[in-house]
Motif scaffolding. Structure first.
Motif, short mmCIF file in Angstrom:
data_model
loop_
_atom_site.label_atom_id
_atom_site.label_comp_id
_atom_site.label_asym_id
_atom_site.label_seq_id
_atom_site.Cartn_x
_atom_site.Cartn_y
_atom_site.Cartn_z
N LEU A 45 0.84 -1.21 0.00
CA LEU A 45 0.00 0.00 0.00
C LEU A 45 0.86 1.26 0.00
O LEU A 45 0.54 2.24 -0.66
CB LEU A 45 -0.94 0.02 1.22
N ARG A 46 1.97 1.22 0.74
CA ARG A 46 2.84 2.40 0.80
C ARG A 46 3.48 2.67 -0.57
O ARG A 46 3.63 3.82 -0.97
CB ARG A 46 3.92 2.21 1.89
N ILE A 47 3.82 1.62 -1.27
CA ILE A 47 4.40 1.80 -2.61
C ILE A 47 3.36 2.40 -3.56
O ILE A 47 3.64 3.33 -4.31
CB ILE A 47 4.95 0.45 -3.15
N LEU A 48 2.13 1.88 -3.50
CA LEU A 48 1.09 2.40 -4.39
C LEU A 48 0.77 3.87 -4.07
O LEU A 48 0.51 4.67 -4.97
CB LEU A 48 -0.18 1.53 -4.28
N SER A 49 0.81 4.21 -2.79
CA SER A 49 0.46 5.58 -2.41
C SER A 49 1.59 6.57 -2.67
O SER A 49 1.39 7.78 -2.61
CB SER A 49 0.08 5.64 -0.93
N GLY A 50 2.80 6.06 -2.92
CA GLY A 50 3.93 6.96 -3.18
C GLY A 50 4.71 7.30 -1.92
O GLY A 50 5.66 8.07 -1.96
N LEU A 51 4.35 6.70 -0.80
CA LEU A 51 5.09 6.96 0.44
C LEU A 51 6.42 6.21 0.46
O LEU A 51 7.33 6.56 1.20
CB LEU A 51 4.25 6.53 1.66
N LEU A 52 6.51 5.17 -0.35
CA LEU A 52 7.73 4.38 -0.41
C LEU A 52 8.05 4.09 -1.88
O LEU A 52 7.15 3.73 -2.65
CB LEU A 52 7.51 3.06 0.35
N LYS A 53 9.32 4.27 -2.24
CA LYS A 53 9.71 4.09 -3.64
C LYS A 53 10.22 2.66 -3.85
O LYS A 53 11.08 2.20 -3.10
CB LYS A 53 10.82 5.10 -3.95
N PRO A 54 9.70 1.96 -4.86
CA PRO A 54 10.25 0.62 -5.13
C PRO A 54 11.65 0.74 -5.74
O PRO A 54 12.08 1.83 -6.11
CB PRO A 54 9.26 0.03 -6.12
N ASP A 55 12.36 -0.40 -5.85
CA ASP A 55 13.69 -0.37 -6.48
C ASP A 55 13.55 -0.27 -7.99
O ASP A 55 14.32 0.38 -8.66
CB ASP A 55 14.46 -1.65 -6.12
N LYS A 56 12.56 -0.98 -8.53
CA LYS A 56 12.34 -0.88 -9.98
C LYS A 56 10.93 -1.31 -10.33
O LYS A 56 10.22 -1.91 -9.50
CB LYS A 56 13.36 -1.74 -10.73
N GLY A 57 10.52 -1.01 -11.55
CA GLY A 57 9.21 -1.46 -12.01
C GLY A 57 8.36 -0.35 -12.58
O GLY A 57 8.86 0.72 -12.97
#
Ligand SMILES: Nc1ncnc2c1ncn2[C@@H]1O[C@H](COP(=O)(O)OP(=O)(O)OP(=O)(O)O)[C@@H](O)[C@H]1O
Length: 292
Positions: A45-57
Motif C-alpha cells: 500500500l505504501r508503494i502504491l500511495s507513493g510513500l515508499l519508492k520501489p527499487d524498480k518497475g
C-alpha cells in the motif's frame, strides 16, 4: 485499472526479502491483501500511495504512469489521488470532526459533498466533537469520511477495523461497502478476518514472504481443498442452535434460508453474521422442469 509490476528489497526479521508484485486491479473492485505478518502487505500500500519508492518497475493507473523506474518517473503522494485509512485513526486531535473534514477537503465550497459524507458515516451528532471524546468506531468513521472528502479514486485501508469490537466492526463494514460503491472507488484493504474479507472483497490477493501465492475470489482462495464438493454456496449465518449433540446452523444463501447440521468441530470460530461456505460432498441432485 491499476497495474503494478514492482520489486523492492526489504529487511525482514530473518534477513533480506524481495517484495515482487505483479498485480492488476480492475476499476471499482474491492481487493483484499491477505497474508501473515511481515509478508509485505503494508509495504504494497505504501508503494502504491507513493510513500515508499520501489527499487524498480512500473505503476500505471487508468493509463497514467505513476511510477516508471526506467524513465525516472515517480509521482509524489499528493499527485496520486489516493485516500488512506490506518488502524490508528490519525485524526487531528485539536480539531473537531467537522474541522478535520474541512481541513482535508480540497474544495471548501463543496458543502453538499461534505454533508453527504457526514450523513453516510452517521457523524451528524458528532461533528462538533473532538476525536478524543469519541469511541474507536466513531473515530474510524470520521477517519473514513476524512479520507473520502478528498475525493480519492483509490482508497487504501490498512486494517482499519481490526481494533474494533465485533458489532461495531460489522456496522463499519457496511459503511465501507456503501462508500466504496457510492463513490465508485477502487479499494485495497488489508485484513486478517476471513469473514470480513468474504463479505467485502471482489478479489483476494494472498502474499507470502513478498510474493503473491494465490489470487481469486474469497471462496476460491479460502476454501480448503478438502471441501471440493460439487455444490458450493456462500452465505451468512443467521442462527446457530444446539440440538442434542449436533448444531443446526441457519444460513442465508442469496434469498433462501437453509439449515445445515454441523458437528461442534465444524462450527468452531463461526458465529452469527459470519460469511460461510456451504458445500456438499455426497449430493444426489434431482431436476425438475420449471414453468416458463
Ligand atoms: N522501508 C523499508 N525498508 C526495508 N524493509 C522494510 C521497509 N518497510 C518494511 N520493511 C520490512 O519488510 C517486511 C514487510 O513489512 P510490512 O509492513 O509490509 O508487512 P505486513 O505484511 O504489512 O505485516 P503486518 O501484518 O505485521 O503489518 C517487514 O519485515 C519489515 O520489517
Amino acid at each position: 485499472m491499476i497495474s503494478m509490476q514492482v520489486e523492492k528489497k526489504l529487511h525482514a526479521a530473518d534477513g533480506e526479502m524481495t517484495l515482487k508484485l505483479d498485480l492488476q486491479i480492475s476499476e471499482g473492485h474491492l481487493v483484499t491483501i491477505y497474508g501473515e505478518s511481515g509478508a509485505g502487505k503494508t509495504t504494497t500500500l505504501r508503494i502504491l500511495s507513493g510513500l515508499l519508492k520501489p527499487d524498480k518497475g512500473l505503476i500505471e493507473v487508468d493509463g497514467k504512469v505513476w511510477y516508471n523506474s526506467e524513465r525516472g518517473i515517480c509521482l509524489r503522494p499528493q499527485q496520486r489521488n489516493i485516500g488512506f485509512v490506518f488502524q490508528d485513526y490519525a485524526l487531528f486531535p485539536h480539531m473537531s470532526v467537522l474541522q478535520n473534514l474541512q481541513f482535508a477537503s480540497k474544495s471548501k465550497a463543496d458543502k453538499a459533498a461534505m454533508d453527504r459524507l457526514v450523513e453516510l458515516m452517521e457523524l451528524g451528532a458528532l461533528q462538533h466533537r473532538k476525536p478524543q471524546s469519541l469511541s474507536g468506531g466513531q473515530q474510524q468513521r470520521a477517519a473514513l469520511a476524512r479520507a473520502l472528502v478528498q475525493k480519492p479514486k483509490i482508497l487504501l485501508l490498512d486494517e482499519p477495523l481490526s481494533a474494533l469490537d465485533y458489532k461495531i466492526r460489522m456496522k463499519l463494514q457496511d459503511h465501507l461497502l456503501e462508500a466504496h460503491q457510492e463513490f465508485g472507488l477502487t479499494t485495497l484493504l488489508i485484513s486478517h478476518d476471513i469473514s470480513e474479507i468474504s463479505k467485502l472483497s471482489d478479489q483476494v490477493v494472498v502474499l507470502k514472504k513478498g510474493e503473491i501465492t494465490k489470487q481469486g475470489t474469497a471462496a476460491e482462495v479460502f476454501v480448503d481443498e478438502k471441501i471440493s464438493g460439487k455444490f458450493k454456496f456462500t452465505g451468512e449465518v443467521l442462527n446457530i442452535q444446539q440440538q442434542d449433540v449436533v448444531f443446526i446452523v441457519t444460513v442465508r444463501i442469496q434469498n433462501q434460508v437453509v439449515k445445515v447440521i454441523a458437528q461442534q468441530t465444524e462450527i468452531q470460530g463461526i458465529k452469527t453474521g459470519d460469511r460461510v461456505m456451504v458445500a456438499s460432498k455426497a449430493f444426489n441432485p434431482v431436476i425438475y422442469k420449471m414453468d416458463p
